[in-house]
Design a protein around this motif. Structure first.
Motif, PDB file in Angstrom:
ATOM      1  N   GLU A 156      -1.652   4.320  -9.349  1.00 18.41           N
ATOM      2  CA  GLU A 156      -1.423   4.345 -10.792  1.00 18.41           C
ATOM      3  C   GLU A 156      -2.435   3.443 -11.488  1.00 18.41           C
ATOM      4  O   GLU A 156      -2.789   2.371 -10.979  1.00 18.41           O
ATOM      5  CB  GLU A 156      -0.003   3.885 -11.110  1.00 18.41           C
ATOM      6  CG  GLU A 156       0.325   3.965 -12.598  1.00 18.41           C
ATOM      7  CD  GLU A 156       1.721   3.469 -12.932  1.00 18.41           C
ATOM      8  OE1 GLU A 156       2.069   3.482 -14.136  1.00 18.41           O
ATOM      9  OE2 GLU A 156       2.438   3.047 -12.006  1.00 18.41           O
ATOM     10  N   TYR A 163      -1.205   8.407  -3.975  1.00 21.43           N
ATOM     11  CA  TYR A 163      -1.806   8.210  -5.293  1.00 21.43           C
ATOM     12  C   TYR A 163      -1.852   6.721  -5.638  1.00 21.43           C
ATOM     13  O   TYR A 163      -1.200   5.873  -5.003  1.00 21.43           O
ATOM     14  CB  TYR A 163      -1.009   8.963  -6.366  1.00 21.43           C
ATOM     15  CG  TYR A 163       0.345   8.353  -6.668  1.00 21.43           C
ATOM     16  CD1 TYR A 163       0.494   7.418  -7.700  1.00 21.43           C
ATOM     17  CD2 TYR A 163       1.471   8.705  -5.931  1.00 21.43           C
ATOM     18  CE1 TYR A 163       1.730   6.853  -7.983  1.00 21.43           C
ATOM     19  CE2 TYR A 163       2.709   8.144  -6.202  1.00 21.43           C
ATOM     20  CZ  TYR A 163       2.834   7.219  -7.226  1.00 21.43           C
ATOM     21  OH  TYR A 163       4.052   6.650  -7.501  1.00 21.43           O
ATOM     22  N   VAL A 177      -2.110   8.553 -13.204  1.00 17.83           N
ATOM     23  CA  VAL A 177      -2.435   8.276 -11.805  1.00 17.83           C
ATOM     24  C   VAL A 177      -3.656   9.087 -11.376  1.00 17.83           C
ATOM     25  O   VAL A 177      -4.109   9.998 -12.094  1.00 17.83           O
ATOM     26  CB  VAL A 177      -1.247   8.623 -10.875  1.00 17.83           C
ATOM     27  CG1 VAL A 177       0.019   7.899 -11.310  1.00 17.83           C
ATOM     28  CG2 VAL A 177      -1.009  10.132 -10.841  1.00 17.83           C
ATOM     29  N   TRP A 190      -5.763  -0.961 -10.723  1.00 22.38           N
ATOM     30  CA  TRP A 190      -5.046   0.090 -10.001  1.00 22.38           C
ATOM     31  C   TRP A 190      -3.922  -0.532  -9.181  1.00 22.38           C
ATOM     32  O   TRP A 190      -4.032  -1.656  -8.697  1.00 22.38           O
ATOM     33  CB  TRP A 190      -5.979   0.847  -9.057  1.00 22.38           C
ATOM     34  CG  TRP A 190      -7.134   1.530  -9.725  1.00 22.38           C
ATOM     35  CD1 TRP A 190      -8.378   1.007  -9.930  1.00 22.38           C
ATOM     36  CD2 TRP A 190      -7.163   2.852 -10.263  1.00 22.38           C
ATOM     37  NE1 TRP A 190      -9.188   1.922 -10.563  1.00 22.38           N
ATOM     38  CE2 TRP A 190      -8.469   3.070 -10.788  1.00 22.38           C
ATOM     39  CE3 TRP A 190      -6.224   3.879 -10.364  1.00 22.38           C
ATOM     40  CZ2 TRP A 190      -8.856   4.259 -11.382  1.00 22.38           C
ATOM     41  CZ3 TRP A 190      -6.605   5.066 -10.962  1.00 22.38           C
ATOM     42  CH2 TRP A 190      -7.893   5.261 -11.466  1.00 22.38           C
TER      43      TRP A 190
END
Length: 506
Positions: free
Chosen positions: A217, A215, A169, A201
């Motif tokens: 990943e 965040y 991430v 993403w």
């Protein structure tokens, strides 16, 4: 008293009873705390209550610009509206406003929806919905190494691995820079479509459980979609899985010929993940627990919320947009601001109504009581119609209510002045009332039809608040004809039905 008058009185009482019964839903609904109003058990009550517009209830407003340069042209704008309506309806937002403005703009108003992120998930997902197989973590690491060789390790320096090495991430603040490196690497032939796999993403997620900020990943997925989003026949959000009774889930069914493809894909990828991709962004990437032969799948959201599940189900079931629609303008009207607008509108109506009722009582004496009762019934009937036909009351609509009060007074003044003129010519009270209503009727009808035509034009060509004003005014004018001509006349006939009535207090 004549039977005809008795039946008219019974009719007025029946209409009043039905109106009060209809308004009781509004009273009960808005007596609830704001948090309780949107609970599932109160949805029926909400549907029967008067609906408030965005400016009164609060909510989210978006202005979308649709790209009409491709195939289909302006017709795509109406297709976008239909799909947006489908997504919003499936999410359960009551009384949304989704309409075309100009040639390529779409206005979206979601009353009561205070979370703009949820709204953006519903209306901002404009690309084709696709399912892609996620490649294993080893292959992803190999691609990251290739990118690092191109950019001297700058790529992996900002990546984090957790938990247990199963996820790679980046923090949300670093995403734009890292995504620019991914795009540049793709141009250099690394993880591009020709290689059979591409880097994508996920959407931004909460990283509190991992001790970081939000965040995204990074995943390596198949370059060619396995199944298009249009193959989904149904998708429904719910709570409870085999491992956790409170875990959010989405029950999805693949229909048609794609069902066999889905069975093959899930059989070949047991233990792997399938990415749900929209606009080159991974919305969710659930793991395949076993072959799915009947097309019915359950997507579990782990630590997600029920709202996340509803948004995912809405997007899955609504399918794809025919054209790109970008959010050009957005804002949220807070509940306190909406409540202040309601209080201000109600206050102005009460003050205007009280002044008018007092004036009619002083100037027309006993007959003023008849006018006052007609005005009160006018408001009761009007609000009941708004509630019964699920019409939306906006702030300009409340201004329309005040205008309707004025129109009702105008009608009564015309009738009363005509009656006075006849009484001045030594007509009997009964004859003066008959002639007064007869002569005033044409003038009142002409005035109301003229104003009604203007209101219909406003409704036809206007948008949003203008339409709210036009709807309230139109309904009010129709109700005003009933109360001024019919109800007031019944009261006068009841008074004059008494034998030896020689004077009329007017």
């Amino acid at each position: 008293m004549k039977k005809s008058i008795i039946w008219k009185i019974v009719l007025i009482i029946a209409v009043l009873g039905i109106s009060l019964w209809q308004l009781s839903f509004t009273w009960r609904y808005y007596s609830l705390e704001r948090e309780q109003r949107y609970s599932p058990e109160n949805m029926i009550l909400r549907k029967k209550a008067i609906h408030l517009g965005l400016d009164l209830e609060g909510g989210s407003h978006f202005l979308l610009v649709v790209d009409t340069t491709g195939k289909g042209g302006p017709e795509m704008v109406h297709q976008v509206v239909e799909i947006l309506q489908s997504r919003v309806d499936k999410y359960g937002i009551s009384e949304p406003v989704i309409e075309v403005q100009g040639n390529n703009y779409v206005v979206v108003e979601l009353p009561g929806e205070m979370d703009p992120s949820i709204a953006r998930k519903l209306i901002g997902t404009t690309a084709v919905l696709e399912f892609r197989v996620v490649k294993n973590i080893t292959r992803l690491r190999d691609v990251i190494s290739e990118i690092d060789q191109e950019f001297n390790g700058r790529f992996s320096a900002l990546l984090k691995t957790f938990p247990g090495g199963s996820m790679i991430v980046c923090e949300a603040d670093d995403w734009k820079y890292l995504d620019s490196l991914v795009m540049e690497a793709r141009e250099r032939g690394i993880a591009d479509s020709a290689s059979g796999s591409v880097l994508l993403w996920t959407r931004e997620m909460d990283g509190e459980d991992y001790g970081i900020s939000n965040y995204r990943e990074l995943l390596l997925v198949s370059a060619i979609p396995e199944i298009p989003g249009g193959a989904i026949s149904s998708a429904q959000a719910g709570l409870g899985t085999s491992n956790n009774p409170s875990e959010p889930r989405v029950d999805m069914e693949i229909g048609g010929s794609a069902r066999s493809d889905w069975a093959r894909i899930t059989s070949e990828n047991v233990g792997e993940r399938i990415a749900i991709v929209m606009d080159n962004e991974i919305y969710s990437a659930p793991s395949v627990e076993g072959p799915i032969l009947n097309g019915r799948s359950t997507i579990t959201l782990g630590k997600g919320t029920l709202e996340d599940a509803k948004a995912l189900a809405s997007v899955l079931q609504a399918g794809r947009m025919p054209a790109r629609a970008d959010i050009e303008e957005s804002f949220v009207v807070g509940p306190s601001l909406g409540a202040d607008s309601v209080k201000g509108g109600v206050r102005s109506m009460l003050i205007a109504g009280a002044v008018i009722l007092l004036f009619m009582l002083i100037y027309y004496r006993a007959s003023g009581i008849v006018a006052d009762i007609a005005l009160v019934l006018n408001m009761v009937f009007l609000l009941a119609i708004l509630s019964g036909f699920n019409l939306t009351l906006t702030l300009p609509g409340m201004a329309g209510l005040v205008l309707v009060i004025g129109a009702g007074v105008d009608a009564n003044v015309l009738i009363f002045e005509r009656i006075r003129e006849e009484l001045d010519q030594n007509k009997t009270p009964k004859k003066a009332v008959d002639l007064g209503f007869s002569k005033a009727f044409v003038t009142i009808l002409d005035a109301n039809i003229t104003t009604l035509l203007a209101a219909l034009i406003l409704w036809w060509f206007g948008t949003g608040p203008i339409r709210g004003f036009a709807v309230t005014l139109s309904v009010g004018l129709v109700v005003n004809m009933f109360t001024a001509i019919f109800v007031s006349r019944v009261f006068f006939d009841s008074i004059l039905a008494k034998p030896n009535t020689e004077k009329l207090s007017i």
